[in-house]
Design an enzyme around this catalytic site. Structure first.
Site, short mmCIF file in Angstrom:
data_model
loop_
_atom_site.label_atom_id
_atom_site.label_comp_id
_atom_site.label_asym_id
_atom_site.label_seq_id
_atom_site.Cartn_x
_atom_site.Cartn_y
_atom_site.Cartn_z
N GLN A 67 0.80 -1.22 0.00
CA GLN A 67 0.00 0.00 0.00
C GLN A 67 0.84 1.29 0.00
O GLN A 67 0.40 2.31 -0.53
CB GLN A 67 -0.97 -0.02 1.19
N VAL A 86 -12.48 -14.45 8.75
CA VAL A 86 -12.77 -14.77 10.16
C VAL A 86 -14.00 -13.96 10.58
O VAL A 86 -14.05 -12.73 10.38
CB VAL A 86 -11.56 -14.44 11.06
N CYS A 105 -0.71 5.01 7.93
CA CYS A 105 0.32 6.00 7.60
C CYS A 105 -0.17 7.44 7.79
O CYS A 105 -0.78 8.02 6.87
CB CYS A 105 0.84 5.81 6.17
N CYS A 154 7.78 7.31 8.56
CA CYS A 154 6.86 7.84 7.56
C CYS A 154 7.68 8.57 6.50
O CYS A 154 8.27 9.61 6.79
CB CYS A 154 5.87 8.79 8.23
C1 LIG Z 1 -2.20 5.28 0.83
C2 LIG Z 1 -1.33 4.58 1.82
C3 LIG Z 1 -0.02 5.00 2.00
C4 LIG Z 1 0.80 4.38 2.93
N1 LIG Z 1 2.11 4.79 3.04
C5 LIG Z 1 2.95 4.11 3.84
C6 LIG Z 1 4.34 4.41 3.86
O1 LIG Z 1 4.81 5.28 3.13
N2 LIG Z 1 5.15 3.71 4.68
C7 LIG Z 1 4.66 2.70 5.48
O2 LIG Z 1 5.45 2.08 6.19
N3 LIG Z 1 3.35 2.40 5.52
C8 LIG Z 1 2.48 3.07 4.71
N4 LIG Z 1 1.16 2.72 4.67
C9 LIG Z 1 0.60 1.84 5.72
C10 LIG Z 1 0.84 0.35 5.51
O3 LIG Z 1 0.41 -0.04 4.24
C11 LIG Z 1 0.06 -0.38 6.60
O4 LIG Z 1 0.42 0.13 7.86
C12 LIG Z 1 0.33 -1.88 6.58
O5 LIG Z 1 -0.05 -2.45 5.35
C13 LIG Z 1 -0.44 -2.56 7.71
O6 LIG Z 1 -0.21 -3.94 7.67
P1 LIG Z 1 -1.20 -4.95 8.39
O7 LIG Z 1 -0.67 -6.30 8.16
O8 LIG Z 1 -1.48 -4.50 9.76
O9 LIG Z 1 -2.56 -4.75 7.58
P2 LIG Z 1 -2.80 -5.00 6.03
O10 LIG Z 1 -1.53 -5.04 5.26
O11 LIG Z 1 -3.83 -4.01 5.62
O12 LIG Z 1 -3.39 -6.48 5.97
C14 LIG Z 1 -4.53 -6.90 6.68
C15 LIG Z 1 -4.98 -8.22 6.10
O13 LIG Z 1 -5.99 -8.76 6.96
C16 LIG Z 1 -6.99 -9.32 6.16
N5 LIG Z 1 -8.24 -9.36 6.92
C17 LIG Z 1 -9.02 -8.32 7.31
N6 LIG Z 1 -10.10 -8.77 7.95
C18 LIG Z 1 -10.02 -10.12 7.96
C19 LIG Z 1 -10.87 -11.14 8.47
N7 LIG Z 1 -12.03 -10.88 9.05
N8 LIG Z 1 -10.48 -12.44 8.30
C20 LIG Z 1 -9.28 -12.74 7.69
N9 LIG Z 1 -8.46 -11.80 7.19
C21 LIG Z 1 -8.83 -10.51 7.32
C22 LIG Z 1 -7.06 -8.42 4.93
O14 LIG Z 1 -7.64 -9.08 3.81
C23 LIG Z 1 -5.58 -8.09 4.72
O15 LIG Z 1 -4.95 -8.98 3.82
C24 LIG Z 1 0.30 3.31 3.72
C25 LIG Z 1 -1.02 2.86 3.53
C26 LIG Z 1 -1.82 3.48 2.59
C27 LIG Z 1 -3.22 2.97 2.37
#
Ligand SMILES: Cc1cc2nc3c(=O)[nH]c(=O)nc-3n(C[C@H](O)[C@H](O)[C@H](O)COP(=O)(O)OP(=O)(O)OC[C@H]3O[C@@H](n4cnc5c(N)ncnc54)[C@H](O)[C@@H]3O)c2cc1C
Length: 399
Positions: A48, A83, A166, A343
């Protein structure tokens, strides 16, 4: 009849945190092969952080996506399902398709939920008539279209008062848009407005000082402590609520980039794993649940008091893995997370301030240079190196 699975470790969510943790765990402890399950319905996995550049026309959406099946590490089984309920009292996870998964240890990594519906009129107007958002794989390309189609007038960029993925992303796209409007020759007949639910431009003073100067140089109007509550796409009117006075105000726009309200996924908020705000309640150093000894969590779905980023997860994943292995092997947990987050604040095409800090908002910078300055080298790092490091390093459990 429901399907029943018995497993040692269940990981809920195969995003940045889930895949990093699964890969690292199986590398560190090959004896766990065949005993790890990852539950996630998503067939695509997105990097992302690249979406800021996709929305700004400086990267392609295809470079941010991989098929999920290519990322699930060997030795883990992918259950392609959602889930629906967590029952930690019974070491049980229930899925939408009726599967019961019994675990010995649980890792929750389900990310943040985007609540488009909390802004009236937003969902139905996204991607059309100048309404756009980088916060969706489906609509991020509409941001670049809106920026290119903007012929002058008012361009609004919003940030909600809720937690977001972010914290810097809502303003980064604004700086790219400003640069583009100068290139396309419409900047002089335009007003750019940053409408934020937060009280300041950035939480860490060292980087906020630089961003204030960027705002001034770019002649951007700022409005703090206001939340977008409605969009009238027909009339191109955005309605905001002042969070201190409750006053309602409207602004006409020609283009609006919305960073929508976000919150904990409901299946977590409704479980006994949640804190009062709905996030998984973990110890901020060990990342183990505060009440359930066999449950860990990482990433955006936790109540860790730091900015929610993929960079933070790069430091959280090794802590979860080391402490989980310690618990499995009846040892003491020694790994500690210090709140590190980063960031990469894009301030224009070829300019970036690489903010890196910990729980105490103390800088924790990687490079022996003044990272509070805008630099081309840091922009090139974000655009070219970080995606490679993510897919080839972090998701493989090697960095
Ligand atoms: C526009 C944008 C810019 C960003 N810029 C940066 C940046 O420059 N630098 C940086 O470090 N970060 C950045 N980020 C943030 C970063 O992408 C997120 O912090 C990171 O992806 C979070 O990881 P995560 O594993 O917690 O969640 P995610 O990567 O969002 O993954 C969550 C997963 O859980 C799954 N899930 C959800 N609900 C369920 C359920 N009920 N059952 C089973 N699975 C489920 C989803 O399908 C998904 O695959 C940015 C994000 C965005 C949107």
């Amino acid at each position: 009849m429901s399907n029943i699975i018995d497993t040692t470790i269940t990981i809920v969510g195969a995003g940045s945190a889930g895949i990093s943790i699964a890969s690292r765990l199986l590398r560190r402890a090959p004896y766990l092969r065949g005993k790890v399950i990852i539950v996630d319905p998503a067939e695509k996995h997105y990097y992302q952080p690249l979406w800021t550049l996709v929305g700004g026309g400086a990267a392609n959406i295809e470079d941010s996506v991989r098929d999920q099946e290519t990322l699930i590490p060997e030795g883990a089984k992918w259950v392609k399902d959602t889930v629906s309920e967590l029952v930690p009292e019974d070491n049980l996870v229930l899925t939408r398709n009726g599967t019961q998964i019994h675990y010995k240890y649980l890792v929750v990594t389900a990310g943040l939920q985007i609540n488009w519906g909390q802004v009236k009129g937003l969902e139905e107007s996204l991607g059309k008539n100048g309404v756009c958002s980088n916060y969706s794989a489906d609509y991020v390309q509409s941001t670049w279209e809106a920026i290119q189609n903007f012929k002058g007038g008012t361009a609004i960029f919003t940030q909600p008062s809720t937690q977001v993925k972010c914290g810097g992303a809502p303003q980064k796209i604004m700086y790219l848009a400003d640069d583009y409007f100068r290139i396309s020759g419409v900047r002089q007949k335009s007003t750019i407005v940053f409408a934020s639910g937060l009280p300041t431009i950035f939480a860490v003073k060292r980087y906020a000082d630089t961003l204030e100067k960027v705002i001034e140089r770019k002649n951007i109007e700022t409005n703090y402590r206001i939340d977008l509550i409605e969009i009238d796409a027909e009339k191109k009117i955005a309605t905001f609520k002042n969070l201190d006075t409750n006053e309602i105000m409207t602004k006409d726009y020609d283009m609006i980039h919305v960073s929508p309200p976000m919150g904990a996924p409901p299946f977590i908020a409704q479980s006994s794993l949640a804190d009062a705000d709905g996030y998984v309640d973990v110890d901020k150093f060990t990342l183990r649940h505060t009440r359930y000894r066999n449950i860990f969590a990482a990433g955006d779905c936790t109540n860790l008091p730091t900015s929610k980023t993929g960079a933070a997860i790069r430091k959280q994943a090794p802590v979860v893995v080391e402490n989980l292995l310690a618990i499995i092997n009846n040892k003491e947990m020694n790994a500690k997370y210090d709140g590190y987050t980063s960031c990469p604040l894009v301030t224009g095409y070829n300019k970036l301030v690489l903010a890196e800090f910990d729980y105490n908002k103390n800088p924790q910078e990687t490079f022996p240079i003044d990272q509070s300055k805008e630099r081309m080298s840091m922009y090139l790092l974000k655009k070219n190196l970080l995606p490679l490091m993510y897919f080839n390093g972090m998701l493989k459990g090697v960095m």
